[in-house]
Design a protein around this motif. Structure first.
Motif, PDB file in Angstrom:
ATOM      1  N   ARG A  80       0.900  -1.235   0.074  1.00  7.79           N
ATOM      2  CA  ARG A  80      -0.041  -0.119  -0.006  1.00  7.79           C
ATOM      3  C   ARG A  80       0.778   1.327   0.097  1.00  7.79           C
ATOM      4  O   ARG A  80       0.874   2.183  -0.694  1.00  7.79           O
ATOM      5  N   GLU A 120       4.160   1.414  -0.840  1.00  6.91           N
ATOM      6  CA  GLU A 120       4.864   1.496  -2.279  1.00  6.91           C
ATOM      7  C   GLU A 120       3.982   2.200  -3.226  1.00  6.91           C
ATOM      8  O   GLU A 120       4.398   2.881  -4.087  1.00  6.91           O
ATOM      9  N   HIS A 121       2.569   2.065  -3.351  1.00  7.50           N
ATOM     10  CA  HIS A 121       1.907   2.712  -4.166  1.00  7.50           C
ATOM     11  C   HIS A 121       1.321   4.065  -3.841  1.00  7.50           C
ATOM     12  O   HIS A 121       0.339   4.679  -4.388  1.00  7.50           O
ATOM     13  N   ASN A 122       1.616   4.573  -2.505  1.00  6.47           N
ATOM     14  CA  ASN A 122       1.306   5.734  -2.134  1.00  6.47           C
ATOM     15  C   ASN A 122      -0.397   5.731  -1.940  1.00  6.47           C
ATOM     16  O   ASN A 122      -0.689   6.920  -2.304  1.00  6.47           O
ATOM     17  N   TYR A 123      -1.035   4.776  -1.528  1.00  5.15           N
ATOM     18  CA  TYR A 123      -2.435   4.684  -1.166  1.00  5.15           C
ATOM     19  C   TYR A 123      -2.656   4.756   0.225  1.00  5.15           C
ATOM     20  O   TYR A 123      -2.047   4.372   0.982  1.00  5.15           O
ATOM     21  N   PHE A 156      -1.600  -6.251  -7.592  1.00  8.99           N
ATOM     22  CA  PHE A 156      -0.344  -5.827  -7.458  1.00  8.99           C
ATOM     23  C   PHE A 156       0.691  -6.723  -7.793  1.00  8.99           C
ATOM     24  O   PHE A 156       1.622  -6.903  -7.370  1.00  8.99           O
ATOM     25  N   SER A 197       4.293  -5.848  -8.080  1.00 11.26           N
ATOM     26  CA  SER A 197       4.890  -5.662  -6.955  1.00 11.26           C
ATOM     27  C   SER A 197       6.467  -6.243  -6.898  1.00 11.26           C
ATOM     28  O   SER A 197       6.337  -7.507  -6.893  1.00 11.26           O
TER      29      SER A 197
END
Length: 151
Positions: A18, A20-23, A61, A64
């Motif tokens: 999460r 890592e994806h800036n969510y 993902f 990832s």
């Protein structure tokens, strides 16, 4: 690998994926189709994701680096093998197994390989397209013999 191991990997790495994806937690919960409360419980390691959520994490993902490193390659391939035992169909082109794969044998450019982490087998053609994937060593060796007879 089995379902419990996949669930464990997906659950333990959810927060890192999460971030890592800036969510935000709200956005990630929406993406996965779970409540924010459930997401928080998984991230705090108070509970594990269920099988459906683990599949969603791996599917959405799949690129990832974290998931690929933990599963030894494409997470969806590992899930498919866990469910179906053997996959026999031409698939996407691979990088030929330079990372995470050990060549067991080669014949006229074809390769029988074993994944160093998940321990599943695959056969690549002479252009590095995956022809078969399986956890069953016997099936891999039988298909390898078939290929040797036909090429």
């Amino acid at each position: 690998m089995d379902r419990d191991f996949i669930i464990q990997i997906a659950s333990e790495n959810l927060k890192t994926i999460r971030t890592e994806h800036n969510y935000t937690q709200d956005k990630m919960a929406e993406i996965l189709g779970i409540s924010k409360k459930t997401l928080v419980q998984i991230e705090k390691e108070r509970t594990l994701a269920d099988w459906t959520t683990a599949i969603a994490i791996c599917a959405l993902f799949r690129e990832s680096c974290i998931l690929q490193k933990q599963m030894g390659g494409d997470p969806l391939e590992v899930i498919e093998l866990t469910v179906h035992d053997v996959i026999i169909r031409p698939q996407e082109k691979t990088m030929g197994g330079h990372i995470m794969w050990k060549n067991i044998t080669e014949y006229k450019g074809f390769k029988l390989q074993r994944n160093l982490l998940s321990k599943h087998f695959r056969i690549l053609d002479d252009e590095n397209y995956r022809l078969i994937s399986t956890f069953d060593e016997q099936v891999a060796k039988e298909k390898w013999k078939d290929i040797q007879r036909t090429i």
